[in-house]
Motif scaffolding. Structure first.
Motif, short mmCIF file in Angstrom:
data_model
loop_
_atom_site.label_atom_id
_atom_site.label_comp_id
_atom_site.label_asym_id
_atom_site.label_seq_id
_atom_site.Cartn_x
_atom_site.Cartn_y
_atom_site.Cartn_z
N THR A 73 -3.85 5.33 4.89
CA THR A 73 -4.51 4.54 5.92
C THR A 73 -5.19 5.42 6.97
O THR A 73 -4.58 6.35 7.50
CB THR A 73 -3.50 3.62 6.63
OG1 THR A 73 -2.81 2.84 5.65
CG2 THR A 73 -4.18 2.71 7.63
N ALA A 111 0.85 -1.20 0.00
CA ALA A 111 0.00 0.00 0.00
C ALA A 111 0.88 1.25 0.00
O ALA A 111 1.61 1.50 0.96
CB ALA A 111 -0.92 0.00 1.22
N ARG A 125 1.14 5.48 -0.42
CA ARG A 125 0.36 6.72 -0.31
C ARG A 125 0.37 7.51 -1.62
O ARG A 125 -0.60 8.17 -1.95
CB ARG A 125 0.93 7.58 0.82
CG ARG A 125 0.74 6.97 2.19
CD ARG A 125 1.43 7.81 3.26
NE ARG A 125 1.33 7.18 4.56
CZ ARG A 125 1.97 7.61 5.64
NH1 ARG A 125 2.76 8.67 5.57
NH2 ARG A 125 1.84 6.97 6.79
N ARG A 150 -11.81 3.32 0.72
CA ARG A 150 -11.42 2.02 0.17
C ARG A 150 -10.92 1.10 1.28
O ARG A 150 -10.31 1.55 2.25
CB ARG A 150 -10.30 2.19 -0.86
CG ARG A 150 -10.74 2.68 -2.22
CD ARG A 150 -9.56 2.67 -3.20
NE ARG A 150 -8.52 3.61 -2.81
CZ ARG A 150 -7.28 3.57 -3.29
NH1 ARG A 150 -6.92 2.61 -4.14
NH2 ARG A 150 -6.39 4.47 -2.92
N VAL A 207 -1.13 -1.22 -4.37
CA VAL A 207 -2.29 -0.34 -4.29
C VAL A 207 -1.76 1.07 -4.08
O VAL A 207 -1.08 1.34 -3.09
CB VAL A 207 -3.22 -0.74 -3.11
CG1 VAL A 207 -4.41 0.21 -3.03
CG2 VAL A 207 -3.67 -2.18 -3.26
N PHE A 239 -3.20 5.09 -1.45
CA PHE A 239 -3.91 4.57 -0.28
C PHE A 239 -3.33 5.19 0.99
O PHE A 239 -2.16 4.96 1.33
CB PHE A 239 -3.80 3.04 -0.21
CG PHE A 239 -4.69 2.42 0.83
CD1 PHE A 239 -5.99 2.06 0.53
CD2 PHE A 239 -4.23 2.22 2.12
CE1 PHE A 239 -6.82 1.50 1.49
CE2 PHE A 239 -5.05 1.66 3.09
CZ PHE A 239 -6.35 1.30 2.77
N GLY A 253 -8.84 3.12 3.92
CA GLY A 253 -8.18 4.36 3.55
C GLY A 253 -9.03 5.58 3.84
O GLY A 253 -10.23 5.47 4.12
#
Length: 441
Positions: free
Chosen positions: A270, A225, A227, A288, A265, A268, A284
């Motif tokens: 968190t 994941a 950002r 998501r 991904v 994203f 997220g």
């Protein structure tokens, strides 16, 4: 004042090198280390192989201190953290002997008889360093100068994209790791789904280790994941990196992604970590969610611990928490070329607090681009300044290697940006065989 020692906080690579330089200059060091042995933080990531070669990992004053005992510097190769400790840092601590105190956690540094508010006679007073030992007993040491080389290892950044722990991050700590997985001890990851949050060299190492586990144990899944809105400079400078093994890190991680063994991904950020039975689900900021994970690995960077320096007048950049004079050079938001200049005593000075220096990883604040050789140049310059050798302190004796990748220009971790930077294209995918040889420093 001249009879007092220079207190060095931390017995890691830069702390021990500081002590060696101080001895060589005729100044007495006192090294305070919170761990139970030398380079305790390095020992915790001992399985990781560094991307700097041995000659770049050994301070010259330290080598001169060790050589009379018959110690010989390893000539070549890329050590693991454990090998760095065993073959260099532990012998160096041994050579310093009783000048290094272990189980000595610094809880505060101030000026004798002066809190942060008091101007009168401030610079004429010695520093006072408060310490708690392993038995909980308090101690106080006076010092003519303080070199803080305590690093940032104990302050990992959380998964939360806003800089604070994501909701549920503390509550689900049993399935969250903030260190690089060890491929030699894969039990936690075999046949499981691991989500990795973060970017940078540590994340690349983690991807390589997790990919090795996945290739040896079918059914092991990895989700990465990020950002930022695209991979861009995530894989580093590749073949353009002047540290070849640092470049190779990104090449190997890129191979795993392009082969489909790692799902990426992007964009994203968190917000939540929720329990789903024995697993956790990340949500997220945009709503998501990721597939349930058995383990969450968070490698979002590190932060300086400034709490024990709260009674001192630090001149820090408000964004990066690094000394103001070097912040623009290392801030990933604005730094726009692959090279970073070496820093010395002049850039590390705090005008309101003479003879206080923050060196090593901590001197870069939240920036992720520090190298061991950077710290060795810092402490050489700082100790020269403390010894009154201004010419040596202001002389630059290091040319840092280019990363081969461009960043900055406001694009750091921008979720809407797919650009990697402003001067160089993303690295070309190359095939490199062998095992992981990248790491910290």
């Amino acid at each position: 004042m001249s009879e007092l020692p220079v207190v060095v906080i931390g017995a890691g690579p830069q702390g021990l090198a500081s002590a060696a330089h101080l001895l060589e200059r005729g100044l007495e060091p006192l090294v305070l280390e919170s761990g139970r042995g030398p380079a305790a933080a390095v020992a915790e990531w001992g399985h990781v192989r560094l991307f700097s070669q041995w000659p770049e990992l050994i301070d010259q004053a330290a080598a001169r201190l060790l050589e009379p005992s018959g110690w010989q510097a390893p000539a070549a190769g890329y050590p693991t953290g454990a090998e760095w400790v065993e073959q260099y840092l532990a012998p160096l601590a041994g050579a310093l002997g009783e000048r290094v105190l272990f189980d000595a956690r610094v809880t505060g540094v101030s000026r004798a008889g002066r809190d942060r508010l008091v101007d009168a006679g401030r610079g004429e007073q010695p520093f006072t360093v408060h310490v708690i030992d392993g038995d909980g007993v308090e101690h106080r040491f006076d010092a003519r100068a303080v070199i803080d080389a305590s690093g940032t290892w104990r302050q990992p950044a959380p998964a939360g994209a806003n800089g604070l722990p994501a909701l549920g991050e503390h509550a689900n700590a049993d399935v969250i790791s903030y260190g690089i997985p060890d491929g030699a001890d894969p039990v936690r990851f075999v046949g499981q789904h691991t989500v990795l949050v973060g970017a940078g060299a540590s994340s690349l190492n983690a991807i390589i280790e997790l990919d090795r586990i996945a290739r040896e144990h079918p059914g092991t899944r990895i989700t990465w994941a990020l950002r930022r809105g695209g991979t861009g400079t995530t894989f580093g400078g590749g073949a353009d990196d002047q540290l070849p093994q640092r470049g190779a890190l990104g090449i190997r991680a890129r191979e795993a992604v392009e082969a489909g063994r790692v799902e990426v991904v992007t964009g994203f950020r968190t917000a939540r970590v929720d329990r789903a039975g024995a697993q956790v689900v990340l949500t997220g900021e945009d709503g998501r969610t990721l597939e349930p994970a058995d383990t969450l690995v968070v490698l979002a960077g590190f932060r300086p611990d400034l709490s024990f320096l709260s009674e001192l007048r630090l001149d820090l950049d408000p964004t990066l928490q690094a000394p103001r004079a070097i912040a623009a050079e290392v801030d990933p938001n604005i730094h726009s070329c692959g090279s970073v200049q070496a820093t010395g005593a002049r850039e590390l000075t705090h005008a309101g607090e003479p003879n206080l220096y923050i060196v090593g990883m901590k001197s870069y604040g939240r920036a992720p681009t520090f190298l061991a050789m950077t710290g060795y140049e810092q402490v050489r310059s700082v100790v020269a300044m403390l010894a009154g050798d201004v010419a040596a302190a202001e002389r630059v004796e290091l040319d840092l290697p280019d990363t081969g990748v461009c960043g900055g220009s406001g694009l750091y971790d921008d979720p809407d940006s797919t650009s990697g930077g402003c001067c160089t294209p993303p690295p070309t995918l190359l095939t490199i065989g062998g095992t992981s040889s990248g790491g910290q420093c």
